[in-house]
Scaffold this active site. Sequence first.
Site, PDB file in Angstrom:
ATOM      1  N   GLU A   1       0.647  -0.085  -6.815  1.00 31.17           N
ATOM      2  CA  GLU A   1       1.447  -0.907  -7.368  1.00 31.17           C
ATOM      3  C   GLU A   1       1.461  -2.189  -6.875  1.00 31.17           C
ATOM      4  O   GLU A   1       0.225  -2.220  -5.978  1.00 31.17           O
ATOM      5  CB  GLU A   1       3.369  -0.336  -6.065  1.00 31.17           C
TER       6      GLU A   1
ATOM      7  N   ASP B   1       7.874  -7.444   0.325  1.00 32.48           N
ATOM      8  CA  ASP B   1       7.185  -7.747  -0.810  1.00 32.48           C
ATOM      9  C   ASP B   1       7.465  -9.355  -0.905  1.00 32.48           C
ATOM     10  O   ASP B   1       8.374  -9.893  -1.669  1.00 32.48           O
ATOM     11  CB  ASP B   1       8.049  -6.831  -1.447  1.00 32.48           C
TER      12      ASP B   1
END
Length: 349
Positions: A219, A44
């Site tokens: 997501e 991420d």
Amino acid sequence: MKSIFQLLSTVSLLKVGVIEADSNNTSTWPDPEPCSGNCSAIHDPSVVRRADGTWFRFSTNGNIAIASAPNLTGPWEYQGAMLPNGSEIQVIENQEIWAPDVFLVDDTYYAYYAVSLVGLQTSDIGLATSDTLEAGTWTDQGSLGLPKSNSYNLIDPNLFRESSTAPFFMSFGSAWNGIYQTQLSSPPDSESDSNGTSPNNIAYNSTHPVNGSGPAIVEGSFQFWWLQGGTKYYYLFFSSGACCNLPGNLAAPGDEYKIMVCRATSPTGPFSDQAGKSCLDGNGGTLVLGSHGENVYAPGGQGVIFDEDAGRIALYYHYVNPQIGYAFNDFQFGFNYLDLSSGWPVVVS
């Protein structure tokens, strides 16, 4: 950089000198650009470029790992943890800090992060601030105070602002009903009092993976705008599929993590894909980058930045290189350039 709206008006008509390609044609996907130095154990990532030209990368692991480099390709050097003592937010015992998102607001850097554990829905989104981006300079501001709901999960925050006079929007969410968006105050340290409504659902996919019992995971949203052919498009990038499975339990081909995109002519949507399908109630989403070749599997956790050094738009992400391994600490940092000349992002070399 996530705060480069000042640049976009002057560079948005730039056409990168590459051949246009169908983003669904995997044969056209190049390998990631070179990366040197600290390029492993990356999840991420959030990348920003400071005014002095130094690049900073924030990523999940170790209470948000900070690395810096003179170029997007590196060499990346680990600097330390953003929050070495963890977050002041208390969600659950043995909680983890995930998915940083860093944005320059005036002269202050705002870093949003999620506090959660795998499978937990009572997560929260927090904020830390710094004047320099350096490790050791971050002050934890605690929770944003966004409302919790059975419809979404408060993880994967992304701040979006079109210009210095525009409102702040935050998108977030994973699983359940997908991605949501709400307006933040100015400065962006809480939900806007003038918002007047609960967070709005902007992306969802009800498709069930081959080996899954629930809807597809949607997501890791990231918003980015670009002016093309006189039209301003607002892109919603997101990750979909199974992120972190190990050999013996890998997702069915096509159900593994991948990078998708939808777009709209308003920052709040409605968003649709290249085929015109709604990304909220039509299971829409155009594939930008998926597994390909022998060295790239399950790319995702993405962001988009204008690389001033190269004069091009870069898509950055984490991915698995099967030749290295599938373990959590084996995940690699990758990036490629994007061509938006068709109005849709196409990964190019």
